[in-house]
Design an enzyme around this catalytic site. Structure first.
Site, mmCIF file in Angstrom:
data_model
loop_
_atom_site.group_PDB
_atom_site.id
_atom_site.type_symbol
_atom_site.label_atom_id
_atom_site.label_comp_id
_atom_site.label_asym_id
_atom_site.label_seq_id
_atom_site.Cartn_x
_atom_site.Cartn_y
_atom_site.Cartn_z
ATOM 1 N N PRO A 173 0.820 -1.216 0.000
ATOM 2 C CA PRO A 173 0.000 0.000 0.000
ATOM 3 C C PRO A 173 0.852 1.262 0.000
ATOM 4 C CG PRO A 173 -0.945 -1.604 1.471
ATOM 5 C CD PRO A 173 0.357 -2.185 0.998
ATOM 6 N N CYS A 174 0.495 2.196 -0.876
ATOM 7 C CA CYS A 174 1.341 3.373 -1.080
ATOM 8 C C CYS A 174 0.956 4.561 -0.214
ATOM 9 C CB CYS A 174 1.293 3.794 -2.555
ATOM 10 S SG CYS A 174 -0.347 4.345 -3.110
ATOM 11 N N GLN A 175 -0.185 4.500 0.459
ATOM 12 C CA GLN A 175 -0.664 5.667 1.205
ATOM 13 C C GLN A 175 0.343 6.227 2.217
ATOM 14 O OE1 GLN A 175 -2.351 2.926 0.662
ATOM 15 N NE2 GLN A 175 -4.428 3.354 -0.050
ATOM 16 N N PHE A 221 3.327 6.710 1.870
ATOM 17 C CA PHE A 221 4.384 7.468 1.196
ATOM 18 C C PHE A 221 3.854 8.356 0.074
ATOM 19 C CE2 PHE A 221 5.721 3.238 2.508
ATOM 20 C CZ PHE A 221 6.683 3.560 3.446
ATOM 21 N N SER A 222 2.562 8.256 -0.220
ATOM 22 C CA SER A 222 1.986 8.985 -1.341
ATOM 23 C C SER A 222 1.993 10.489 -1.100
ATOM 24 C CB SER A 222 0.545 8.515 -1.575
ATOM 25 O OG SER A 222 -0.096 9.300 -2.547
#
Length: 404
Positions: free
Chosen positions: A79-81, A83-84
Site C-alpha cells: 500500500p502506497c498511502q 508514502f503517497s
C-alpha cells in the site's frame, strides 16, 4: 516459473508477470472490490487470470507454509498511502506500511527474485532514511526487527551489516536494485513515475539492470512537429508549433542523429478508436460509461489528448489536479470512462472491472500498468532462465549428467 503476488489489487502487476511467463501459486489481496474484479474475470474464463488461486485477506494471516520455498518470483506493490504525495506521509508510523510484512514473507519463501513497486513519494527527502531502511531489510531479510527495537536502531544494525560485507555469500541475502521510472518511457500512455525495487538472491550470481527505455518525449515531438506522422496517423492537420516548444523542435529538426526510441504514446493513441461515451455506440463497449460532473478550475485541469495522460490516481471527483479528466478537442473537460482509464493503464479490453465508477477508478489508480509490469517481469524472467541454464550446464560438465 512459479511466483506469488502480494497486494495484487485488480491485478496489473500480476497480469504483467503472467504475460512474462510466471505462474502464480497464490494471488493475495485484502480489498473485496478488487477481488471481485479478479473473480468476475476468472469466472468468465479470462485467460490471464483463469488459473489464479485468489485469496481475499491480509498477507500477514495467509498460510505461507502452503507455498514451497525457493519459488522463482515474489511480486507486489505494498500500500502506497504511507508514502503517497496525497497521503498523510506517516511512513513507519502508518499501520498500512506493509514493507515489514513483505520482508517477512521473503524471509519465509526465499524466492529467487522479487519485484516490489511503489509510489515516487517513497524517494522523497522526508523519507530518505526510511527508504534506505526498506532497501536494507530487503537485502538482509534474515536480520529481522527485534522485539521492542526501534526502527532506527534496526536500521543502524543493518547498516553495520551492510558495510561489514560479512553476510555476502552466507545465508539469505539479495542484490537489490531500486529504480525510479516513468511509465511513459516504456510505451504506457501515461506519465506515471514509480519506484521499482528488484532483488535477486545473492547465491544465483545474477547481474541485472533495469530495462532500457523504449519511448521518449523527443521522439513524440519529432513525430508531431518534424515529420508530422503523428497527425497524419490520426487524420488531422498539423497544428502550429506551441511557442514554448519552438526551440526544442528546431533542435530536433536540425539534428542529423536518428531517433533511437519510439514516440511517447498519447491519450489520443490510446483511446482514438473508442466511441464518444455520450453516444449510443458506447453502450457496446464494456466499462465505457459516461460520468458527468467534470469541471476545470485553476490547479484542477485534465489530461490533454496529445500527450501521455497525467498519473491516474485512486479517487474520483476529489482527485487534486484533475488527473482523472480528459481535455477535449474543443477545450471542455470530461471524466475518463473506466474503459479509457484501463487503456491508459494498458489493461486489455477483455478484462472487465467490477463496481461503481468511483470504486473502479480507485482500483485503476492503484494499479501497476500491465505493459510496464510485463517489461520488468520479462527482464527478470530472462535472467532467471539464463541462470538456470548455466546451472544445468555446470552440472553436466561436472557429472556428465543432470543431478536431481
Amino acid at each position: 516459473m512459479r511466483s506469488v503476488e502480494l497486494f495484487a489489487g485488480a491485478g496489473g502487476l500480476a497480469m504483467g508477470c503472467e504475460m512474462a511467463g510466471f505462474e502464480h501459486l497464490a494471488v493475495v489481496e485484502w480489498d473485496k472490490w478488487a477481488c471481485d474484479t479478479v473473480r468476475e474475470n476468472r469466472k468468465r474464463g479470462y485467460p490471464l487470470v483463469a488459473d489464479w488461486t485468489l485469496h481475499e485477506g491480509d498477507v500477514r494471516t495467509f498460510d505461507w507454509s502452503s507455498i514451497p520455498e525457493g519459488i522463482d518470483l515474489l511480486a507486489g506493490g505494498p500500500p502506497c498511502q504511507p508514502f503517497s504525495i496525497g497521503g498523510k506521509h506517516q511512513a513507519y508510523d502508518d499501520s498500512r506500511d506493509m514493507f515489514p510484512a513483505t520482508v517477512d514473507i521473503i524471509r519465509r519463501l526465499k524466492p529467487k527474485a522479487f519485484i516490489v513497486e511503489n509510489v515516487k513519494g517513497l524517494t522523497r527527502a522526508a523519507f530518505a532514511n526510511y527508504y534506505q531502511y526498506i532497501l536494507l531489510q530487503l537485502e538482509f531479510p534474515e536480520l529481522p526487527h527485534r522485539k521492542d527495537e526501534a526502527w532506527d536502531e534496526h536500521f543502524m544494525r543493518l547498516q553495520a551489516e551492510h558495510t561489514s560485507g560479512k553476510r555476502k555469500g552466507r545465508g539469505l541475502t539479495y542484490n537489490v536494485v531500486p529504480t525510479l521510472v516513468n511509465a511513459a518511457d516504456y510505451g504506457v500512455p501515461q506519465k506515471r513515475e514509480r519506484v521499482f525495487i528488484v532483488g535477486f538472491r545473492d547465491d544465483l550470481g545474477i547481474e541485472w539492470s533495469f530495462p532500457k527505455a523504449t519511448h521518449s518525449y523527443d521522439a513524440l515531438l519529432h513525430s508531431q512537429y518534424v515529420t508530422g506522422k503523428y497527425w497524419e496517423r490520426h487524420g488531422m492537420e498539423m497544428p502550429p508549433i506551441p511557442q514554448k516548444l519552438a526551440s526544442r523542435v528546431r533542435k530536433l529538426r536540425d539534428s542529423i542523429l536518428p531517433m533511437d526510441t519510439q514516440p511517447w504514446r498519447t491519450v489520443r493513441d490510446a483511446i482514438c478508436d473508442l466511441p464518444d461515451p455520450e453516444t449510443k455506440a458506447a453502450l457496446a463497449i464494456s466499462n465505457h460509461v459516461f460520468q458527468g460532473g467534470a469541471r476545470s478550475y485553476p490547479g484542477h485541469t485534465g489530461s490533454p489528448y496529445d500527450l501521455p495522460a497525467k498519473t491516474l490516481k485512486a479517487g474520483d471527483h476529489g482527485v487534486p489536479g484533475g488527473e482523472n479528466m480528459l481535455v477535449k478537442d474543443d477545450g471542455g473537460v470530461r471524466y475518463f470512462t473506466v474503459r479509457e482509464s484501463a487503456r491508459v493503464q494498458t489493461f486489455p479490453d477483455g478484462f472487465k472491472f467490477h463496481g461503481s465508477w468511483s470504486e473502479t477508478m480507485r482500483q485503476l489508480g492503484n494499479a501497476v500498468p500491465v505493459l510496464l509490469a510485463q517489461c520488468v517481469a520479462s527482464s527478470v524472467a530472462e535472467k532467471l532462465i539464463l541462470a538456470e541454464m548455466d546451472s544445468v550446464q555446470k552440472e553436466i560438465k561436472k557429472h556428465g549428467k543432470i543431478v536431481a
